[in-house]
Design a protein around this motif. Structure first.
Motif, PDB file in Angstrom:
ATOM      1  N   VAL A  21       0.852  -1.180   0.000  1.00 35.45           N
ATOM      2  CA  VAL A  21       0.000   0.000   0.000  1.00 35.45           C
ATOM      3  C   VAL A  21       0.896   1.241   0.000  1.00 35.45           C
ATOM      4  O   VAL A  21       1.787   1.350   0.847  1.00 35.45           O
ATOM      5  CB  VAL A  21      -0.916   0.013   1.231  1.00 35.45           C
ATOM      6  N   THR A  22       0.676   2.125  -0.953  1.00 36.21           N
ATOM      7  CA  THR A  22       1.483   3.335  -1.012  1.00 36.21           C
ATOM      8  C   THR A  22       0.607   4.555  -0.802  1.00 36.21           C
ATOM      9  O   THR A  22      -0.510   4.634  -1.328  1.00 36.21           O
ATOM     10  CB  THR A  22       2.220   3.455  -2.362  1.00 36.21           C
ATOM     11  N   GLN A  23       1.142   5.499  -0.040  1.00 37.76           N
ATOM     12  CA  GLN A  23       0.413   6.720   0.269  1.00 37.76           C
ATOM     13  C   GLN A  23       1.271   7.934  -0.079  1.00 37.76           C
ATOM     14  O   GLN A  23       2.488   7.915   0.069  1.00 37.76           O
ATOM     15  CB  GLN A  23       0.040   6.787   1.754  1.00 37.76           C
ATOM     16  N   SER A  24       0.592   8.993  -0.512  1.00 35.81           N
ATOM     17  CA  SER A  24       1.306  10.232  -0.786  1.00 35.81           C
ATOM     18  C   SER A  24       0.441  11.430  -0.412  1.00 35.81           C
ATOM     19  O   SER A  24      -0.790  11.349  -0.466  1.00 35.81           O
ATOM     20  CB  SER A  24       1.682  10.305  -2.272  1.00 35.81           C
ATOM     21  N   ARG A  42      -3.661  10.713  -0.902  1.00 33.44           N
ATOM     22  CA  ARG A  42      -3.843   9.686  -1.905  1.00 33.44           C
ATOM     23  C   ARG A  42      -3.328   8.325  -1.452  1.00 33.44           C
ATOM     24  O   ARG A  42      -2.378   8.254  -0.665  1.00 33.44           O
ATOM     25  CB  ARG A  42      -3.147  10.110  -3.199  1.00 33.44           C
ATOM     26  N   CYS A  43      -3.941   7.294  -2.001  1.00 36.09           N
ATOM     27  CA  CYS A  43      -3.602   5.935  -1.596  1.00 36.09           C
ATOM     28  C   CYS A  43      -3.738   4.988  -2.783  1.00 36.09           C
ATOM     29  O   CYS A  43      -4.754   5.010  -3.491  1.00 36.09           O
ATOM     30  CB  CYS A  43      -4.532   5.480  -0.472  1.00 36.09           C
ATOM     31  N   SER A  44      -2.719   4.174  -2.976  1.00 36.38           N
ATOM     32  CA  SER A  44      -2.794   3.083  -3.958  1.00 36.38           C
ATOM     33  C   SER A  44      -2.784   1.766  -3.201  1.00 36.38           C
ATOM     34  O   SER A  44      -1.847   1.507  -2.431  1.00 36.38           O
ATOM     35  CB  SER A  44      -1.607   3.143  -4.921  1.00 36.38           C
ATOM     36  N   PRO A  45      -3.786   0.932  -3.385  1.00 35.35           N
ATOM     37  CA  PRO A  45      -3.858  -0.304  -2.603  1.00 35.35           C
ATOM     38  C   PRO A  45      -2.844  -1.344  -3.068  1.00 35.35           C
ATOM     39  O   PRO A  45      -2.257  -1.226  -4.140  1.00 35.35           O
ATOM     40  CB  PRO A  45      -5.289  -0.792  -2.865  1.00 35.35           C
ATOM     41  N   LYS A  46      -2.671  -2.332  -2.257  1.00 39.34           N
ATOM     42  CA  LYS A  46      -1.847  -3.491  -2.610  1.00 39.34           C
ATOM     43  C   LYS A  46      -2.424  -4.134  -3.858  1.00 39.34           C
ATOM     44  O   LYS A  46      -3.644  -4.197  -4.044  1.00 39.34           O
ATOM     45  CB  LYS A  46      -1.843  -4.469  -1.446  1.00 39.34           C
ATOM     46  N   TYR A  71      -9.076   1.236  -8.275  1.00 42.60           N
ATOM     47  CA  TYR A  71      -9.130   0.931  -6.840  1.00 42.60           C
ATOM     48  C   TYR A  71      -8.368   1.921  -5.968  1.00 42.60           C
ATOM     49  O   TYR A  71      -8.484   1.844  -4.741  1.00 42.60           O
ATOM     50  CB  TYR A  71      -8.659  -0.493  -6.507  1.00 42.60           C
ATOM     51  N   SER A  72      -7.601   2.838  -6.558  1.00 42.00           N
ATOM     52  CA  SER A  72      -6.934   3.834  -5.735  1.00 42.00           C
ATOM     53  C   SER A  72      -7.971   4.752  -5.106  1.00 42.00           C
ATOM     54  O   SER A  72      -9.146   4.772  -5.522  1.00 42.00           O
ATOM     55  CB  SER A  72      -5.923   4.631  -6.556  1.00 42.00           C
ATOM     56  N   SER A  73      -7.518   5.501  -4.111  1.00 40.39           N
ATOM     57  CA  SER A  73      -8.489   6.280  -3.342  1.00 40.39           C
ATOM     58  C   SER A  73      -7.889   7.603  -2.903  1.00 40.39           C
ATOM     59  O   SER A  73      -6.668   7.757  -2.817  1.00 40.39           O
ATOM     60  CB  SER A  73      -8.931   5.476  -2.117  1.00 40.39           C
ATOM     61  N   GLU A  74      -8.759   8.541  -2.666  1.00 42.82           N
ATOM     62  CA  GLU A  74      -8.387   9.845  -2.099  1.00 42.82           C
ATOM     63  C   GLU A  74      -9.203  10.123  -0.851  1.00 42.82           C
ATOM     64  O   GLU A  74     -10.386   9.739  -0.766  1.00 42.82           O
ATOM     65  CB  GLU A  74      -8.628  10.969  -3.113  1.00 42.82           C
ATOM     66  N   LEU A  96      -3.850   6.968   7.850  1.00 49.87           N
ATOM     67  CA  LEU A  96      -3.467   5.657   7.341  1.00 49.87           C
ATOM     68  C   LEU A  96      -4.484   5.147   6.343  1.00 49.87           C
ATOM     69  O   LEU A  96      -5.690   5.238   6.571  1.00 49.87           O
ATOM     70  CB  LEU A  96      -3.342   4.661   8.493  1.00 49.87           C
ATOM     71  N   CYS A  97      -3.976   4.598   5.278  1.00 50.93           N
ATOM     72  CA  CYS A  97      -4.812   3.909   4.305  1.00 50.93           C
ATOM     73  C   CYS A  97      -4.567   2.418   4.468  1.00 50.93           C
ATOM     74  O   CYS A  97      -3.432   1.979   4.671  1.00 50.93           O
ATOM     75  CB  CYS A  97      -4.433   4.366   2.901  1.00 50.93           C
ATOM     76  N   ALA A  98      -5.619   1.646   4.403  1.00 49.08           N
ATOM     77  CA  ALA A  98      -5.507   0.194   4.491  1.00 49.08           C
ATOM     78  C   ALA A  98      -6.275  -0.431   3.338  1.00 49.08           C
ATOM     79  O   ALA A  98      -7.381   0.005   3.019  1.00 49.08           O
ATOM     80  CB  ALA A  98      -6.050  -0.313   5.814  1.00 49.08           C
ATOM     81  N   SER A  99      -5.684  -1.432   2.713  1.00 51.07           N
ATOM     82  CA  SER A  99      -6.396  -2.126   1.644  1.00 51.07           C
ATOM     83  C   SER A  99      -6.658  -3.574   2.021  1.00 51.07           C
ATOM     84  O   SER A  99      -5.998  -4.133   2.906  1.00 51.07           O
ATOM     85  CB  SER A  99      -5.632  -2.033   0.321  1.00 51.07           C
ATOM     86  N   SER A 100      -7.625  -4.144   1.348  1.00 52.43           N
ATOM     87  CA  SER A 100      -8.002  -5.537   1.609  1.00 52.43           C
ATOM     88  C   SER A 100      -8.825  -6.041   0.429  1.00 52.43           C
ATOM     89  O   SER A 100      -9.146  -5.288  -0.492  1.00 52.43           O
ATOM     90  CB  SER A 100      -8.833  -5.629   2.900  1.00 52.43           C
ATOM     91  N   LEU A 101      -9.155  -7.310   0.493  1.00 53.96           N
ATOM     92  CA  LEU A 101     -10.143  -7.874  -0.411  1.00 53.96           C
ATOM     93  C   LEU A 101     -11.505  -7.732   0.253  1.00 53.96           C
ATOM     94  O   LEU A 101     -11.638  -7.981   1.455  1.00 53.96           O
ATOM     95  CB  LEU A 101      -9.854  -9.346  -0.692  1.00 53.96           C
TER      96      LEU A 101
END
Lengths: 113, 116
Positions: free
Chosen positions: A4-7, A22-26, A72-75, A90-95
């Motif tokens: 998971v990457t955040q900026s 901004r957040c890009s999930p796994k 699937y990325s998010s703001e 914090l951004c968290a990704s999951s299924l």
């Protein structure tokens, strides 16, 4: 395989301003959740996005809003910033089908002056 | 409503000794329970979870946790601590009756310090 990457990693704003995180999930994940972690506290749930819709929301005012894109990325957007909004976001990704197992990014440290 | 309590802000242990980080919870129904670890300047990392079944759950990095329904506890344990285990540990709970979306409540965290 990126996690998971955040900026950005750090951000300084003044009261009343607006901010976008901004957040890009796994890779392979379809669900994104946002948390606020104040200093010395555990993460507090803000909201969760799946299929580009807000699915669940925690106890946060409407100044906090979000978006999920087709990739699937998010703001996370926060309007009319207050001093109390200073925190680690914090951004968290999951299924969606296994959303009890969260993968967290390193967070964005927001300071409101 | 659901809540988590981590009664110790800090736990100190010598390397090689067993460690325990305490967690108690409150939910109206049956719980899902989790432990996460946070290293400095990093996001939280999943360690282990209890859903159902065996009360002793084994997770990453040699950690395990014991679910005790009567005491509503889910303490994190490790038989032999390493200096590299020093980090912030968070317990989280979710009421199984809350539906398909995962909305956990996290504790305030316990700082584990392992001394050489």
């Amino acid at each position: 395989d990126a996690g998971v990457t955040q900026s950005p990693t750090h951000l300084i704003k003044t009261r009343g301003q607006q901010v976008t995180l901004r957040c890009s999930p796994k890779s392979g994940h379809d669900t994104v959740s946002w948390y606020q972690q104040a200093l010395g506290q555990g993460p507090q749930f803000i909201f969760q996005y799946y299929e580009e819709e807000e699915r669940q929301r925690g106890n946060f005012p409407d100044r906090f809003s979000g978006h999920q894109f087709p990739n699937y990325s998010s703001e996370l957007n926060v309007n009319a910033l207050l001093l109390g909004d200073s925190a680690l976001y914090l951004c968290a990704s999951s299924l969606w089908t296994e959303n009890e197992k969260l993968f967290f990014g390193s967070g964005t440290q927001l300071s409101v002056l | 409503a659901q809540s988590v309590a981590q009664p110790e802000d800090q736990v100190n242990v010598a390397e090689g000794n067993p460690l325990t980080v305490k967690c108690t919870y409150s939910v109206s129904g049956n719980p899902y329970l989790f432990w996460y670890v946070q290293y400095p300047n990093r996001g939280l990392q999943f360690l282990l979870k209890y859903i159902t079944g065996d009360n002793l759950v084994k997770g990453s990095y040699g950690f395990e946790a014991e679910f005790n329904k009567s005491q509503t506890s889910f303490h994190l344990k490790k038989p032999s601590a390493l200096v590299s285990d020093s980090a912030l540990y968070f317990c989280a709970v979710r009421d199984r009756t809350s539906g398909g979306s995962y909305i956990p409540t996290f504790g305030r965290g316990t700082s584990l310090i392992v001394h050489p």
